[in-house]
Design a protein around this motif. Structure first.
Motif, PDB file in Angstrom:
ATOM      1  N   ARG A 165       0.830  -1.202   0.000  1.00  0.00           N
ATOM      2  CA  ARG A 165       0.000   0.000   0.000  1.00  0.00           C
ATOM      3  C   ARG A 165       0.869   1.258   0.000  1.00  0.00           C
ATOM      4  N   ASP A 166       2.000   1.217   0.699  1.00  0.00           N
ATOM      5  CA  ASP A 166       2.878   2.374   0.760  1.00  0.00           C
ATOM      6  C   ASP A 166       3.642   2.603  -0.538  1.00  0.00           C
ATOM      7  N   TYR A 167       4.115   1.517  -1.141  1.00  0.00           N
ATOM      8  CA  TYR A 167       5.038   1.659  -2.262  1.00  0.00           C
ATOM      9  C   TYR A 167       4.452   1.238  -3.593  1.00  0.00           C
ATOM     10  N   GLY A 168       3.167   0.944  -3.627  1.00  0.00           N
ATOM     11  CA  GLY A 168       2.487   0.729  -4.896  1.00  0.00           C
ATOM     12  C   GLY A 168       2.639  -0.678  -5.441  1.00  0.00           C
ATOM     13  N   PRO A 169       2.030  -0.932  -6.596  1.00  0.00           N
ATOM     14  CA  PRO A 169       2.026  -2.280  -7.183  1.00  0.00           C
ATOM     15  C   PRO A 169       3.375  -2.724  -7.720  1.00  0.00           C
ATOM     16  N   LEU A 221      -7.049  -9.195   0.588  1.00  0.00           N
ATOM     17  CA  LEU A 221      -7.796  -9.505  -0.629  1.00  0.00           C
ATOM     18  C   LEU A 221      -8.346  -8.262  -1.308  1.00  0.00           C
ATOM     19  N   GLY A 222      -8.007  -7.104  -0.787  1.00  0.00           N
ATOM     20  CA  GLY A 222      -8.288  -5.877  -1.507  1.00  0.00           C
ATOM     21  C   GLY A 222      -9.449  -5.079  -1.005  1.00  0.00           C
ATOM     22  N   GLY A 223     -10.246  -5.632  -0.088  1.00  0.00           N
ATOM     23  CA  GLY A 223     -11.390  -4.877   0.399  1.00  0.00           C
ATOM     24  C   GLY A 223     -12.321  -4.440  -0.696  1.00  0.00           C
ATOM     25  N   ASP A 227      -7.839  -6.998  -8.126  1.00  0.00           N
ATOM     26  CA  ASP A 227      -8.075  -7.636  -9.417  1.00  0.00           C
ATOM     27  C   ASP A 227      -7.343  -8.965  -9.513  1.00  0.00           C
ATOM     28  N   ARG A 228      -6.744  -9.388  -8.411  1.00  0.00           N
ATOM     29  CA  ARG A 228      -5.968 -10.620  -8.415  1.00  0.00           C
ATOM     30  C   ARG A 228      -6.858 -11.745  -7.880  1.00  0.00           C
ATOM     31  N   TRP A 229      -7.146 -12.705  -8.720  1.00  0.00           N
ATOM     32  CA  TRP A 229      -8.038 -13.789  -8.359  1.00  0.00           C
ATOM     33  C   TRP A 229      -7.228 -15.071  -8.173  1.00  0.00           C
ATOM     34  N   GLU A 273     -16.417  -8.434   3.122  1.00  0.00           N
ATOM     35  CA  GLU A 273     -16.075  -7.115   2.598  1.00  0.00           C
ATOM     36  C   GLU A 273     -15.194  -7.198   1.360  1.00  0.00           C
ATOM     37  N   SER A 274     -14.524  -8.326   1.175  1.00  0.00           N
ATOM     38  CA  SER A 274     -13.692  -8.511  -0.012  1.00  0.00           C
ATOM     39  C   SER A 274     -14.549  -8.945  -1.192  1.00  0.00           C
TER      40      SER A 274
END
Length: 378
Positions: A165-169, A221-223, A227-229, A273-274
């Motif tokens: 989350r801090d440093y991106g994908p 899982l992204g809340g 997009d990662r399944w 929530e995910s």
């Protein structure tokens, strides 16, 4: 002369076969157990079963060690990538936290896991790596291994989620998804193990750990934004664990267990929530309601004194409540909605309250399914 030689060879071979058979027969007779064949067979079966369980246990330990090493490798690789950009907030503590001895007490004041990983992008900070009151959680007793697994998988997912989350994908690697999902499955199984023990009368000592663990899984899982399944195999494992948790909720009959049921419902709601989990969770919940409705309909049609499952009937309130809370932005098969509404009509005379809840849930999800069409028309 040649015929005599062949005849001699045949006779020698025949004599050798008779002696061999006799030797085998004598060996079998001597090895015959004195207690009897049945006792010997049962003893042999028990020994082989113990050996198989031992090998399975060793295999599980090796798999856990392999997963732990892969978790540390992913964190180390992510930290190195982050260092090249801006430098992580004391990331070495994260690796030390994951690799500490299992027999130690997990205390927030000494584990080095109270790392405030805040977002540089202006978003809200991630969940704290250590759950509230975790300094009171002492890993000991017969469930110490389960607690250690729960805490360690939770910390790994929280650390990785905070770094990404801090440093991106750019920190994400496709191969990491396999380890992340294995960690999610293992963490969910650890949470479920606590509820398995509660189902047979064991107390839940640290509910805040379970709440925090499910929050970490939903965040990983992204809340609703990932997009990662997962692969079909891993997701089917998650579905199986969700089904088991819901079954424990529906069949719970311990006295004064309302707090455990409420905690289990809260954990399931948090997982819902995910976006990855929500659709599957809603489908499982609806399937249980339909199964219970079929059971109630069979009771109505049966002329015999068939016993009604009052425990599942009473606990179905939690399922209805979760379905109501999860109804927003959830795609459900129209067939399930139709079955709910049809079942509601069938049970309206004998079970009016249950029928009313079924009708309400069907209406909520039918309205949700119609919203995209209304938006397009406007």
């Amino acid at each position: 002369m040649e015929e005599e030689k062949n005849s001699f060879n045949d006779g020698a071979m025949s004599c050798f076969m008779r002696v061999s058979r006799l030797t085998v027969a004598v060996a079998i007779i001597k090895s015959r157990p004195s207690e009897g064949v049945r006792h010997f067979t049962e003893s042999l079966s028990k020994t082989l079963k113990q050996q198989e369980e031992g090998w399975k246990s060793k295999a599980c330990v090796l798999q856990e060690d392999l997963l732990r090493l892969r978790q540390e490798l992913i964190l180390t690789r992510s930290l190195l990538k982050a260092e090249r950009r801006a430098g992580p907030p004391d990331g070495q503590q994260v690796v030390e936290c994951l690799s500490q001895d299992d027999t130690q007490q997990f205390k927030s004041d000494s584990s080095g896991c109270d790392i405030d990983i805040t977002s540089h992008s202006g978003e809200a900070p991630c969940l704290p790596l250590t759950p509230p009151n975790s300094q009171k959680v002492i890993v000991q007793g017969r469930s110490w291994r389960q607690d250690c697994g729960l805490v360690k998988h939770m910390r790994f997912l929280q650390c990785l989620s905070g770094l990404r989350r801090d440093y991106g994908p750019s920190l994400c690697v496709d191969d990491d998804d396999e380890v992340v999902w294995d960690s999610v499955v293992q963490l969910l199984d650890c949470v479920l193990e606590v509820f398995r023990q509660a189902h047979v009368g064991q107390p839940v000592h640290h509910p805040e750990l379970l709440r925090h663990a499910t929050q970490v899984m939903a965040q990983t899982l992204g809340g609703g934004k990932t997009d990662r399944w997962p692969s079909l195999e891993r997701f089917s494992r998650v579905e199986d664990l969700l089904k088991e948790m819901i079954c424990l909720l529906l069949t719970s009959h311990q006295v004064n267990e309302f707090s455990v049921k409420a905690l289990m419902s809260e954990c399931l709601m948090t997982l819902g929530e995910s976006r990855v989990v929500r659709a599957a969770l809603v489908k499982i919940l609806m399937s249980h309601i339909l199964q219970l409705a079929q059971h109630l309909w069979d009771i109505c049609q049966s002329s015999s004194d068939r016993q009604m499952d009052y425990i599942r009937y009473e606990n179905s309130f939690y399922v209805f409540w979760m379905l109501e809370q999860l109804s927003a932005d959830t795609d459900v098969e129209q067939e399930l909605i139709s079955q709910l509404e049809t079942g509601a009509f069938s049970l309206s005379d004998e079970f009016p309250l249950f029928s009313l809840y079924m009708w309400r849930i069907g209406g909520l999800y039918r309205t949700t399914a119609m919203r995209p069409d209304e938006t397009e028309c406007s």
